[in-house]
Design an enzyme around this catalytic site. Sequence first.
Site, PDB file in Angstrom:
ATOM      1  N   HIS A  60       0.839  -1.203   0.000  1.00 11.57           N
ATOM      2  CA  HIS A  60       0.000   0.000   0.000  1.00 11.57           C
ATOM      3  C   HIS A  60       0.873   1.252   0.000  1.00 11.57           C
ATOM      4  O   HIS A  60       1.808   1.359   0.790  1.00 11.57           O
ATOM      5  CB  HIS A  60      -0.893  -0.010   1.252  1.00 11.57           C
ATOM      6  CG  HIS A  60      -1.991   1.002   1.202  1.00 11.57           C
ATOM      7  ND1 HIS A  60      -3.193   0.771   0.558  1.00 11.57           N
ATOM      8  CD2 HIS A  60      -2.066   2.255   1.691  1.00 11.57           C
ATOM      9  CE1 HIS A  60      -3.964   1.839   0.658  1.00 11.57           C
ATOM     10  NE2 HIS A  60      -3.298   2.762   1.347  1.00 11.57           N
ATOM     11  N   GLN A  70      -9.402   0.892   0.234  1.00  7.00           N
ATOM     12  CA  GLN A  70      -8.576  -0.276  -0.110  1.00  7.00           C
ATOM     13  C   GLN A  70      -7.742  -0.735   1.085  1.00  7.00           C
ATOM     14  O   GLN A  70      -7.558  -1.931   1.301  1.00  7.00           O
ATOM     15  CB  GLN A  70      -7.649   0.069  -1.273  1.00  7.00           C
ATOM     16  CG  GLN A  70      -8.359   0.112  -2.620  1.00  7.00           C
ATOM     17  CD  GLN A  70      -7.363   0.319  -3.746  1.00  7.00           C
ATOM     18  OE1 GLN A  70      -6.586   1.269  -3.708  1.00  7.00           O
ATOM     19  NE2 GLN A  70      -7.376  -0.554  -4.731  1.00  7.00           N
ATOM     20  N   GLY A  88       1.364  10.071  -2.641  1.00  6.88           N
ATOM     21  CA  GLY A  88       1.097  10.733  -3.924  1.00  6.88           C
ATOM     22  C   GLY A  88       1.722  10.021  -5.115  1.00  6.88           C
ATOM     23  O   GLY A  88       2.194  10.665  -6.040  1.00  6.88           O
ATOM     24  N   THR A 127      -5.910  13.122 -13.057  1.00  9.83           N
ATOM     25  CA  THR A 127      -4.831  12.818 -12.110  1.00  9.83           C
ATOM     26  C   THR A 127      -3.495  12.539 -12.827  1.00  9.83           C
ATOM     27  O   THR A 127      -2.423  12.863 -12.315  1.00  9.83           O
ATOM     28  CB  THR A 127      -5.236  11.649 -11.180  1.00  9.83           C
ATOM     29  OG1 THR A 127      -4.126  11.266 -10.396  1.00  9.83           O
ATOM     30  CG2 THR A 127      -5.730  10.449 -11.924  1.00  9.83           C
ATOM     31  N   ASP A 158       3.313   8.226 -12.591  1.00  8.22           N
ATOM     32  CA  ASP A 158       3.537   7.414 -11.396  1.00  8.22           C
ATOM     33  C   ASP A 158       5.050   7.346 -11.171  1.00  8.22           C
ATOM     34  O   ASP A 158       5.775   6.823 -12.021  1.00  8.22           O
ATOM     35  CB  ASP A 158       2.945   6.014 -11.616  1.00  8.22           C
ATOM     36  CG  ASP A 158       2.864   5.193 -10.341  1.00  8.22           C
ATOM     37  OD1 ASP A 158       3.624   5.487  -9.393  1.00  8.22           O
ATOM     38  OD2 ASP A 158       2.050   4.246 -10.296  1.00  8.22           O
ATOM     39  N   ARG A 165       6.523   5.830  -8.615  1.00  8.45           N
ATOM     40  CA  ARG A 165       6.920   4.777  -7.663  1.00  8.45           C
ATOM     41  C   ARG A 165       7.796   3.720  -8.313  1.00  8.45           C
ATOM     42  O   ARG A 165       7.695   3.450  -9.498  1.00  8.45           O
ATOM     43  CB  ARG A 165       5.662   4.071  -7.116  1.00  8.45           C
ATOM     44  CG  ARG A 165       4.857   4.925  -6.191  1.00  8.45           C
ATOM     45  CD  ARG A 165       3.563   4.254  -5.817  1.00  8.45           C
ATOM     46  NE  ARG A 165       2.646   4.160  -6.940  1.00  8.45           N
ATOM     47  CZ  ARG A 165       1.415   3.678  -6.870  1.00  8.45           C
ATOM     48  NH1 ARG A 165       0.963   3.205  -5.728  1.00  8.45           N
ATOM     49  NH2 ARG A 165       0.647   3.656  -7.931  1.00  8.45           N
ATOM     50  N   THR A 171      -4.243  -6.095  -5.576  1.00  9.16           N
ATOM     51  CA  THR A 171      -4.051  -4.882  -6.383  1.00  9.16           C
ATOM     52  C   THR A 171      -4.894  -4.969  -7.646  1.00  9.16           C
ATOM     53  O   THR A 171      -5.220  -6.066  -8.105  1.00  9.16           O
ATOM     54  CB  THR A 171      -2.568  -4.707  -6.772  1.00  9.16           C
ATOM     55  OG1 THR A 171      -2.410  -3.423  -7.401  1.00  9.16           O
ATOM     56  CG2 THR A 171      -2.074  -5.771  -7.765  1.00  9.16           C
ATOM     57  N   LYS A 174       2.084  -2.152 -10.693  1.00  6.47           N
ATOM     58  CA  LYS A 174       2.592  -2.543  -9.376  1.00  6.47           C
ATOM     59  C   LYS A 174       2.984  -4.025  -9.391  1.00  6.47           C
ATOM     60  O   LYS A 174       4.067  -4.394  -8.900  1.00  6.47           O
ATOM     61  CB  LYS A 174       1.515  -2.290  -8.311  1.00  6.47           C
ATOM     62  CG  LYS A 174       1.968  -2.548  -6.906  1.00  6.47           C
ATOM     63  CD  LYS A 174       0.820  -2.364  -5.908  1.00  6.47           C
ATOM     64  CE  LYS A 174       0.535  -0.906  -5.632  1.00  6.47           C
ATOM     65  NZ  LYS A 174      -0.504  -0.737  -4.579  1.00  6.47           N
TER      66      LYS A 174
HETATM   67  N1  LIG Z   1      -0.181  12.144  -7.605  1.00  7.65           N
HETATM   68  C1  LIG Z   1      -1.358  11.723  -7.149  1.00  7.65           C
HETATM   69  N2  LIG Z   1      -1.370  10.730  -6.246  1.00  7.65           N
HETATM   70  C2  LIG Z   1      -2.566  10.308  -5.801  1.00  7.65           C
HETATM   71  C3  LIG Z   1      -3.775  10.884  -6.193  1.00  7.65           C
HETATM   72  N3  LIG Z   1      -4.780  10.251  -5.536  1.00  7.65           N
HETATM   73  C4  LIG Z   1      -4.199   9.298  -4.763  1.00  7.65           C
HETATM   74  N4  LIG Z   1      -2.869   9.337  -4.919  1.00  7.65           N
HETATM   75  C5  LIG Z   1      -1.816   8.485  -4.363  1.00  7.65           C
HETATM   76  O1  LIG Z   1      -1.853   7.295  -5.104  1.00  7.65           O
HETATM   77  C6  LIG Z   1      -1.308   6.249  -4.327  1.00  7.65           C
HETATM   78  C7  LIG Z   1      -2.257   5.078  -4.469  1.00  7.65           C
HETATM   79  O2  LIG Z   1      -2.202   4.734  -5.816  1.00  7.65           O
HETATM   80  P1  LIG Z   1      -3.436   4.221  -6.645  1.00  7.65           P
HETATM   81  O3  LIG Z   1      -3.080   4.474  -8.067  1.00  7.65           O
HETATM   82  O4  LIG Z   1      -4.716   4.775  -6.090  1.00  7.65           O
HETATM   83  O5  LIG Z   1      -3.513   2.732  -6.384  1.00  7.65           O
HETATM   84  P2  LIG Z   1      -2.379   1.747  -6.596  1.00  7.65           P
HETATM   85  O6  LIG Z   1      -1.752   1.582  -5.254  1.00  7.65           O
HETATM   86  O7  LIG Z   1      -1.501   2.140  -7.711  1.00  7.65           O
HETATM   87  O8  LIG Z   1      -3.183   0.491  -7.127  1.00  7.65           O
HETATM   88  P3  LIG Z   1      -3.932  -0.576  -6.269  1.00  7.65           P
HETATM   89  O9  LIG Z   1      -2.880  -1.522  -5.781  1.00  7.65           O
HETATM   90  O10 LIG Z   1      -4.896  -1.221  -7.197  1.00  7.65           O
HETATM   91  O11 LIG Z   1      -4.611   0.159  -5.161  1.00  7.65           O
HETATM   92  C8  LIG Z   1      -1.127   6.785  -2.935  1.00  7.65           C
HETATM   93  O12 LIG Z   1       0.254   7.102  -2.767  1.00  7.65           O
HETATM   94  C9  LIG Z   1      -1.950   8.078  -2.935  1.00  7.65           C
HETATM   95  O13 LIG Z   1      -1.399   9.078  -2.078  1.00  7.65           O
HETATM   96  C10 LIG Z   1      -3.736  11.943  -7.141  1.00  7.65           C
HETATM   97  O14 LIG Z   1      -4.736  12.482  -7.577  1.00  7.65           O
HETATM   98  N5  LIG Z   1      -2.485  12.320  -7.565  1.00  7.65           N
END
Ligand SMILES: Nc1nc2c(ncn2[C@@H]2O[C@H](COP(=O)(O)OP(=O)(O)OP(=O)(O)O)[C@@H](O)[C@H]2O)c(=O)[nH]1
Length: 344
Positions: free
Chosen positions: A203, A222, A244, A265, A277, A279, A300, A305
């Site tokens: 997460h 989630q 983020g 986004t 992204d 990450r 997920t 990821k």
């Molecule tokens: N830059 C950005 N980050 C966001 C936004 N909304 C949520 N986040 C960040 O997105 C991250 C979560 O990513 P998600 O794309 O929602 O989900 P994921 O973790 O990639 O995918 P799952 O594993 O399916 O949940 C967290 O670090 C949140 O702080 C946004 O509008 N902009």
Amino acid sequence: MIRTLGPNLSAPHLSANDPGFIAVHRAIGEIAAGRPVIIRDGLQAVLASPIDGGPILSGRMTLTAARAGYLGLEPAPTVVEAEPDRAVLSAIAMADAADVGRHMRAGSIANAASELAKMAERVPAMTLGSASSAPPGTLAAHAGDVLSFRHALAATQRPIASAPVPLAAGATANVTAFRNAIGGTVTAVVVGDIDRGALVRVHSACVTGDILGSLKCDCGAQLRLALGRICSEGGIVLYTAQEGRGIGLANKLRAYALQDKGLDTVDANIALGFHDDERDYAAAGNVLAQLGLSSIRLMTNNPTKAAGLATQGISVEPVPLIGPVTPDNERYLATKKTRSGHHL
Ligand SMILES: Nc1nc2c(ncn2[C@@H]2O[C@H](COP(=O)(O)OP(=O)(O)OP(=O)(O)O)[C@@H](O)[C@H]2O)c(=O)[nH]1
């Protein structure tokens, strides 16, 4: 099922005890504090200062490929030359539209400057000045070390302390704080006996969703779903400090402000000079390996990821983790599906 070709064996160029690694760590602290640093490459040396918080050193400023492309330039790392004025340069760095005058392709020092700004969770645009004008004692880092730093850092996660914690979700977890060489944390929440094929949630931190209960995203829902599942079936939640999607809280709030002006986004991240992204999953993969896991069922909907963990040598079987769709998060989830390829 995503299968890997084997562990990621590319050796980091740096180790945490190298003077170059320590210099980059200190340089990140300087940029986070808004103080300029010197970046060297070979015989060249340049002073660099973040546009959001540091002094303006000149009208020369770095832009990432993402920001350059957003402004209609070639999508490549770029240096612009404009009036040495904060409002003008800030508009070029992060306003939703801006005129760019003279510009040129950036070299390794400018690239390293933008990367340092990202690691300090600042907007990746740095004004550049002459290293000879730097006050005595200004920190210096090498461009190559800056660009190798993240990779070296990911391998330095170590378990620091553990304790049992009773969870509202219904079980007592063993919670372990892993810390890297510069203090960044991954928190491992483990319920039950962990074995091959364990149920895992990696997460990414979301202060607004996880803690404040923001309805803009599905993060908090989630997290609670994942904690509920590991409490009933056993498994792990790794809580990683990648707020983020890796741009940090302040930049995520800047992205929210752009979203309120109409950007989605993905485009909001790009407008600020980031990838959609930022990450990577090296630290999470490293912690999973230390927990003895090479094969997991990953909660997920995000194929990037799953693939990111697979490149770390983890065999991943994705398991859907679907939170509720609400009027507030509907557009966000639609963008995740259509632009980021999430299985929603
Ligand atoms: N830059 C950005 N980050 C966001 C936004 N909304 C949520 N986040 C960040 O997105 C991250 C979560 O990513 P998600 O794309 O929602 O989900 P994921 O973790 O990639 O995918 P799952 O594993 O399916 O949940 C967290 O670090 C949140 O702080 C946004 O509008 N902009």
